[in-house]
Motif scaffolding. Structure first.
Motif, PDB file in Angstrom:
ATOM      1  N   ILE A 124       0.745  -1.196  -0.032  1.00 14.79           N
ATOM      2  CA  ILE A 124      -0.102   0.035  -0.019  1.00 14.79           C
ATOM      3  C   ILE A 124       0.866   1.264   0.006  1.00 14.79           C
ATOM      4  N   PHE A 125       0.599   2.303  -0.798  1.00 15.46           N
ATOM      5  CA  PHE A 125       1.392   3.473  -0.827  1.00 15.46           C
ATOM      6  C   PHE A 125       0.253   4.544  -0.881  1.00 15.46           C
ATOM      7  N   LYS A 126       0.878   5.770  -0.229  1.00 13.59           N
ATOM      8  CA  LYS A 126       0.054   7.115  -0.672  1.00 13.59           C
ATOM      9  C   LYS A 126      -0.023   7.552  -1.723  1.00 13.59           C
ATOM     10  N   PRO A 127      -1.135   8.035  -1.898  1.00 12.17           N
ATOM     11  CA  PRO A 127      -1.064   8.873  -3.566  1.00 12.17           C
ATOM     12  C   PRO A 127      -0.110   9.737  -3.608  1.00 12.17           C
ATOM     13  N   GLY A 128       0.433   9.656  -4.902  1.00 12.02           N
ATOM     14  CA  GLY A 128       1.386  10.588  -5.297  1.00 12.02           C
ATOM     15  C   GLY A 128       2.457   9.679  -6.064  1.00 12.02           C
ATOM     16  N   LYS A 129       3.908   9.808  -5.801  1.00 14.81           N
ATOM     17  CA  LYS A 129       4.946   9.321  -6.421  1.00 14.81           C
ATOM     18  C   LYS A 129       5.040   7.832  -6.068  1.00 14.81           C
ATOM     19  N   VAL A 130       4.848   6.851  -6.822  1.00 16.30           N
ATOM     20  CA  VAL A 130       5.111   5.466  -6.387  1.00 16.30           C
ATOM     21  C   VAL A 130       6.098   5.017  -6.911  1.00 16.30           C
ATOM     22  N   PRO A 131       7.140   4.226  -5.899  1.00 16.24           N
ATOM     23  CA  PRO A 131       8.506   3.756  -6.651  1.00 16.24           C
ATOM     24  C   PRO A 131       8.364   2.365  -7.229  1.00 16.24           C
ATOM     25  N   PHE A 132       8.932   2.439  -8.128  1.00 14.08           N
ATOM     26  CA  PHE A 132       9.284   0.885  -9.029  1.00 14.08           C
ATOM     27  C   PHE A 132      10.517   0.610  -9.143  1.00 14.08           C
ATOM     28  N   GLU A 133      11.018  -0.382  -8.748  1.00 12.56           N
ATOM     29  CA  GLU A 133      12.417  -1.132  -8.849  1.00 12.56           C
ATOM     30  C   GLU A 133      12.590  -2.371  -9.369  1.00 12.56           C
ATOM     31  N   PHE A 134      13.175  -2.579 -10.665  1.00 17.02           N
ATOM     32  CA  PHE A 134      13.337  -3.677 -11.085  1.00 17.02           C
ATOM     33  C   PHE A 134      14.900  -4.286 -11.109  1.00 17.02           C
ATOM     34  N   ASN A 135      15.219  -5.512 -11.189  1.00 17.17           N
ATOM     35  CA  ASN A 135      16.402  -5.980 -11.612  1.00 17.17           C
ATOM     36  C   ASN A 135      16.567  -6.743 -12.828  1.00 17.17           C
ATOM     37  N   ILE A 136      17.316  -6.446 -13.492  1.00 20.57           N
ATOM     38  CA  ILE A 136      17.360  -7.237 -15.091  1.00 20.57           C
ATOM     39  C   ILE A 136      18.779  -8.071 -15.607  1.00 20.57           C
ATOM     40  N   LYS A 137      18.660  -9.207 -15.721  1.00 22.36           N
ATOM     41  CA  LYS A 137      19.660 -10.085 -15.949  1.00 22.36           C
ATOM     42  C   LYS A 137      19.826 -10.728 -17.240  1.00 22.36           C
ATOM     43  N   ASN A 138      20.883 -10.967 -17.800  1.00 22.81           N
ATOM     44  CA  ASN A 138      20.914 -11.495 -19.117  1.00 22.81           C
ATOM     45  C   ASN A 138      20.520 -10.806 -20.289  1.00 22.81           C
ATOM     46  N   PHE A 139      20.575  -9.554 -20.165  1.00 20.55           N
ATOM     47  CA  PHE A 139      19.992  -8.489 -21.261  1.00 20.55           C
ATOM     48  C   PHE A 139      20.421  -7.478 -21.450  1.00 20.55           C
ATOM     49  N   GLU A 140      20.811  -6.967 -22.796  1.00 21.56           N
ATOM     50  CA  GLU A 140      21.421  -5.533 -22.777  1.00 21.56           C
ATOM     51  C   GLU A 140      20.554  -4.623 -22.596  1.00 21.56           C
ATOM     52  N   PHE A 141      20.328  -4.065 -21.420  1.00 22.32           N
ATOM     53  CA  PHE A 141      19.415  -3.118 -21.343  1.00 22.32           C
ATOM     54  C   PHE A 141      19.953  -1.493 -21.455  1.00 22.32           C
ATOM     55  N   GLU A 142      21.001  -1.314 -21.023  1.00 23.32           N
ATOM     56  CA  GLU A 142      21.604  -0.086 -21.240  1.00 23.32           C
ATOM     57  C   GLU A 142      22.668   0.010 -22.263  1.00 23.32           C
ATOM     58  N   GLN A 143      22.562   0.238 -23.453  1.00 26.89           N
ATOM     59  CA  GLN A 143      23.469   0.348 -24.719  1.00 26.89           C
ATOM     60  C   GLN A 143      23.559   2.027 -25.020  1.00 26.89           C
ATOM     61  N   GLU A 144      24.899   2.013 -25.045  1.00 30.10           N
ATOM     62  CA  GLU A 144      25.264   3.237 -25.371  1.00 30.10           C
ATOM     63  C   GLU A 144      25.020   3.885 -26.786  1.00 30.10           C
ATOM     64  N   GLY A 145      24.318   4.999 -26.645  1.00 38.27           N
ATOM     65  CA  GLY A 145      23.703   5.664 -28.118  1.00 38.27           C
ATOM     66  C   GLY A 145      22.216   5.085 -28.298  1.00 38.27           C
ATOM     67  N   ASN A 146      21.969   3.938 -27.873  1.00 38.43           N
ATOM     68  CA  ASN A 146      20.644   3.329 -28.012  1.00 38.43           C
ATOM     69  C   ASN A 146      19.476   4.111 -27.170  1.00 38.43           C
ATOM     70  N   ARG A 147      18.567   4.870 -27.682  1.00 36.02           N
ATOM     71  CA  ARG A 147      17.480   5.608 -26.785  1.00 36.02           C
ATOM     72  C   ARG A 147      16.300   4.985 -27.189  1.00 36.02           C
ATOM     73  N   ASN A 148      16.212   3.620 -27.343  1.00 40.89           N
ATOM     74  CA  ASN A 148      14.807   2.784 -27.602  1.00 40.89           C
ATOM     75  C   ASN A 148      14.464   2.338 -26.218  1.00 40.89           C
ATOM     76  N   PHE A 149      13.342   2.615 -25.865  1.00 36.97           N
ATOM     77  CA  PHE A 149      12.795   1.723 -24.366  1.00 36.97           C
ATOM     78  C   PHE A 149      13.112   0.360 -24.648  1.00 36.97           C
ATOM     79  N   LYS A 150      13.579  -0.506 -23.611  1.00 37.65           N
ATOM     80  CA  LYS A 150      13.620  -1.768 -23.515  1.00 37.65           C
ATOM     81  C   LYS A 150      12.845  -2.543 -22.243  1.00 37.65           C
ATOM     82  N   LEU A 151      12.166  -1.667 -21.397  1.00 33.35           N
ATOM     83  CA  LEU A 151      11.467  -1.821 -20.295  1.00 33.35           C
ATOM     84  C   LEU A 151      10.175  -1.278 -20.600  1.00 33.35           C
ATOM     85  N   PHE A 152       8.992  -1.941 -20.389  1.00 33.98           N
ATOM     86  CA  PHE A 152       7.812  -1.284 -20.405  1.00 33.98           C
ATOM     87  C   PHE A 152       6.852  -1.792 -19.292  1.00 33.98           C
TER      88      PHE A 152
END
Length: 256
Positions: free
Chosen positions: A72-100
């Motif tokens: 349960i969160f208070k209305p307003g800014k709700v935090p999300f935290e993920f962990n990503i493995k075995n996946f090229e998530f942050e690629q230099e120069g690539n500004r395409n979203f990879k997480l939805f």
């Protein structure tokens, strides 16, 4: 001569492999009458099909640390935290979203970082998070996606349901396509297995119908100009509808 022969063989192999990448399967054509009055058969047929499976990143893992289940969160800014493995998530120069993220069956929202906040009002929420390939299609192997229910403010949890349900990556609501462009219907089935649970997905694009019993992107070709309502429904193989709140999704698209 041997070098020339070897080069020709290599080109033939490459050409063959390229053509195989886009091989259509499960194609179904629907004849339509052109709005201008052309006879049936003189206008292109609307076609539904898939391409042969070429799954990317089968070992990619997406883990959700926050929110916890029914946190349960208070209305307003709700935090999300993920962990990503075995996946090229942050690629230099690539500004395409990879997480939805999809909240309560709405349109997906993309993120560049696995840690972020979303401004949310009071209510009950179901988040579906998933990784995508270079074409923007949802990865569909076990571990590539995750779901979680949580609450904001004085809200009750969703009633318990063991029913599988849908999350729709494409199309997005009010998405615009050019005439002749493929429309992609890309979905995930969560909380169940299409084969083991004897499920199918029914797709309706206005009056055009198609069914599939595998979790694969469906392409629609030759749609004439116009506005279309896309319905995606998760059903039992006998046609029985599921009772869950997210077993069907509807989006409006425009071809111009």
């Amino acid at each position: 001569m041997n070098k020339i022969l070897a080069s020709l063989i290599l080109l033939a192999v490459l050409a063959s492999s390229c053509s195989d990448e886009k091989k259509k399967i499960n194609e179904s054509a629907v004849e339509i009458e052109d709005l201008s009055g052309a006879a049936v058969g003189e206008t292109p047929k609307v076609t539904f099909y898939q391409y042969e499976d070429s799954s990317s990143y089968p070992d990619a893992i997406l883990e959700l640390y926050t929110p916890l289940g029914n946190q349960i969160f208070k209305p307003g800014k709700v935090p999300f935290e993920f962990n990503i493995k075995n996946f090229e998530f942050e690629q230099e120069g690539n500004r395409n979203f990879k997480l939805f993220n999809i909240l309560n069956g709405g349109d997906p929202v993309g993120f560049y970082s696995p840690i972020f906040q979303r401004e949310l009002t009071e209510g009950s929420y179901r988040v579906v998070a998933y990784l995508v390939d270079d074409e923007g299609l949802a990865l569909k192997n076990f571990g590539n996606y995750v779901d979680r229910d949580f609450q904001v403010g004085e809200s009750r949890p969703f009633p318990y349901s063991a029913e599988p349900y849908l999350a729709l990556n494409y199309p997005r609501n009010e998405q615009i396509y050019s005439e002749g462009e493929e429309m992609i219907i890309d979905f995930l089935v969560l909380g169940g297995d299409m084969e083991l649970d004897d499920l199918k997905v029914q797709i309706k694009v206005n009056d055009f119908n198609y069914e599939i019993n595998k979790m694969m992107p469906v392409r629609v070709g030759n749609l004439p100009k116009g506005t279309y309502q896309v319905y995606v429904n998760l059903l039992r193989s006998d046609g029985k509808e599921l009772a869950g709140p997210f077993s069907s999704v509807s989006k409006s698209v425009i071809v111009r």
